[in-house]
Structures are given as structure tokens and as C-alpha cells.
Scaffold this motif. Sequence first.
Motif, PDB file in Angstrom:
ATOM      1  N   TRP A 143       0.832  -1.206   0.000  1.00 58.86           N
ATOM      2  CA  TRP A 143       0.000   0.000   0.000  1.00 58.86           C
ATOM      3  C   TRP A 143       0.866   1.255   0.000  1.00 58.86           C
ATOM      4  N   PHE A 149      -3.440   0.833  -2.515  1.00 58.47           N
ATOM      5  CA  PHE A 149      -4.397   1.108  -1.441  1.00 58.47           C
ATOM      6  C   PHE A 149      -5.795   0.685  -1.878  1.00 58.47           C
ATOM      7  N   LEU A 209       4.497   1.965   8.673  1.00 59.83           N
ATOM      8  CA  LEU A 209       3.709   1.773   7.457  1.00 59.83           C
ATOM      9  C   LEU A 209       2.741   0.614   7.638  1.00 59.83           C
ATOM     10  N   HIS A 212       0.134   1.983  10.725  1.00 62.42           N
ATOM     11  CA  HIS A 212      -0.731   3.126  10.439  1.00 62.42           C
ATOM     12  C   HIS A 212      -1.622   2.894   9.218  1.00 62.42           C
ATOM     13  N   VAL A 213      -1.039   2.483   8.103  1.00 60.21           N
ATOM     14  CA  VAL A 213      -1.811   2.362   6.868  1.00 60.21           C
ATOM     15  C   VAL A 213      -2.758   1.161   6.922  1.00 60.21           C
ATOM     16  N   THR A 284      -5.519   5.201  14.573  1.00 61.96           N
ATOM     17  CA  THR A 284      -4.878   5.443  13.285  1.00 61.96           C
ATOM     18  C   THR A 284      -4.282   6.847  13.222  1.00 61.96           C
ATOM     19  N   TYR A 348      -9.548  10.209   1.169  1.00 63.20           N
ATOM     20  CA  TYR A 348      -9.004   9.068   0.437  1.00 63.20           C
ATOM     21  C   TYR A 348      -8.671   9.434  -1.002  1.00 63.20           C
ATOM     22  N   HIS A 359       1.954  13.747   1.965  1.00 61.04           N
ATOM     23  CA  HIS A 359       1.443  12.388   1.790  1.00 61.04           C
ATOM     24  C   HIS A 359       1.267  12.026   0.327  1.00 61.04           C
TER      25      HIS A 359
END
Length: 364
Positions: A143, A149, A209, A212-213, A284, A348, A359
Amino acid sequence: MILAATTNESLAHTSNYLIYSAMAVYLLAFFAHMAEWILGSRSKVARTAAALTADASSSAADSGTVKVQVAKKGGGTAVLERPKVVTRSSSGNRDVPDGPGAAGGDAKGDLYGRIAVSFTVLAFLVEFSGVLTRALSVQRAPWGNMYEFNLTFSTVAVGVYVTLLALKKNVRWLGLPLVTSVLLDLGLAVTVLYTASDQLVPALHSYWLWIHVSTAIFCGAVFYVGAVATILYLFRDRYEAKLAEGGKPGNFATSVLERLPAAASLDKFAYRVNAAVFPLWTFTIIAGAIWAGDAWGRYWGWDPKEVWSFITWVAYACYLHARATAGWKGRKAATLALLAFGCWLFNYYGVNIFVNGKHSYAGV
């Protein structure tokens, strides 16, 4: 070195093949779900029987007594009457039973429904294999960009649905909207968002990574399930309100909406789903702040992704607070829930595509 590169490229091609294969199986699941809804209508005899059963049950409940025969010492029996138990619904709810489901209580519809679920599970396994193969091809968490993602998000969303089915939850009515949106999501991923396998930028080389993701993806998938239930609640609630007012909905609305769970059941399901995942969304954001401190030397920098993550958190917090307040139940709270999910969707898609920030990786 050349052999490793060739192997990774081969795995990337395999991943793409599996994703397209998953889309094909999801399409079969879509047609099977459509057949369940279209061919699974109850016959006139079944409808009449169900109505008579409901009337009989209602009459028995209204009688206020339940007779139980017990043996007496001297022979014979005595009849005891149990006091009536009254269950009061919450304010504003109607005492409406859940519908029979997409199959309509029909054997043929149920058969198509089971076929649809089987195709959905198969597509989930194929798509999961595609995501796993993508991870092996890049040798990292799958991701690192919006393409990956999207793949993981749709896989997790279907995984949540399949898990609820495995737990014997009455959620087969979610199948058609879920499969439809997953097909759209995958179509967007392989056409607009596709990004070739590549390594991460230095800032993403962290164990955060994975933490969190992954939690962000899981929260988004569960929020999505709650949003679908909320949308169906709004339609079902209007349908029930029209019936209560003596109106007659159209044949299409009647055929579809009468099979869904009652508005109260959909409302409760959506609330429980959103409430259950909200603490994880809080985690998160906290995990993202800690990662930002490690990567950029600050925990909060008003980056667009950070801002909209917090806005989403506030929106869901307001929804949960309003849902627990007497004046904000029902349609008002549902509208707020959809607004909160809209914030998540903008975070998103909108932030990644239209807004530049820290980001923004790998183009999208």
C-alpha cells in the motif's frame, strides 16, 4: 541481481493477472446477486402464508397470556398463565419485522444467493492472492500508492462482509451493493490509478507503514459497510413511513425494499459498525502523528491529509454523540453519518489526487 529483477517483474505480472481474474469472478457474483433479487420474489401463496402467520403471532401476543400445562400430584394437569412481557421500542421506531432477505424467502432465490456468496468468496481469495503477489513483487507492504491502497481496501471490505456471513450475521443483503462498488473500485484502480511496481520513498521505510496504513484501510472498509447500511436505512425508512401514512409505494420499491431488514435494524447495524471501528480510527490518527514525528521531526504540521483525517474523526465523533442524543436519532443521525463518510472519501481520493502535500507519493 538480474534474476531477482526478473522474478519481481514476473510476480508483478501475476498480480495484475489475478486482479483481472478477481474482477471477472466479481462480475459473476454480481449477476448471481441480481438473479437472487430478480428471481427470488415470493409467490402469492408464500406471501399469504407469511401474512397469516404474522397475524396469528400478533393475536397470540395481544392475548397477554401464555398457557403452560403442568402435572399435578393427584393426577391431571393445571394451567398456569404467564404474565405478558412487553418490549418497548425506542422512540420513533416502528414495530416492523425484518424482510425475508434478497432471496425473498424463495428456494430459487436462495439458491442464486448461495451461488453469489460462493463467487464472492472465490473472488475475495483471488483478489487477496493478487494483493499478496504484489507485496512479494515489491518486497514491502502493498500500500505504497493509491493503486495498491485501492486493491487492499476492496479486499478488506469484502473480507469484512465474508467474516460477518461466517459469523451467521444476516447481512446477505449487503452483497449486491458491495460487489457493485468493488467492481467500480477495481475498474478505477486498473485504469486511472494504476502504478507500476516500485520501491518506497525513504520517508515510508518504517514499521509504522504496516501499523498506520493497515489500520486506516481496515477502518475505511468498515466505515464503508456502515455507509451502505445507512443509505439502505434511509430508503427503507421512507418506505415504511409511506406505508404508515397509508400510501402505496411503486412495484419496484415494494419488491426491493420489502426484503431488506427493518429500518430500525439497519439503523442499529450501521451505528454498531461505526461505533465499533471509531476507536481504531482514533488510534490510526495517533499512529500517524507518531510516524510523522519519526519521519519529519514534528507530530502535526497541518498537512492536508492530517487535517482531513482529523475532520473525519470529528465528523464521526459528532455522529456518535448525536446518535446517543434523543433529538438526533433516525434520519438526522444517518445524514450526519453519510457526511462523515464523505469526509473519509475526500481524504481518500480528493486529497491524494487534487491536493499536494507530504502524503503525495508515487504520483497518486
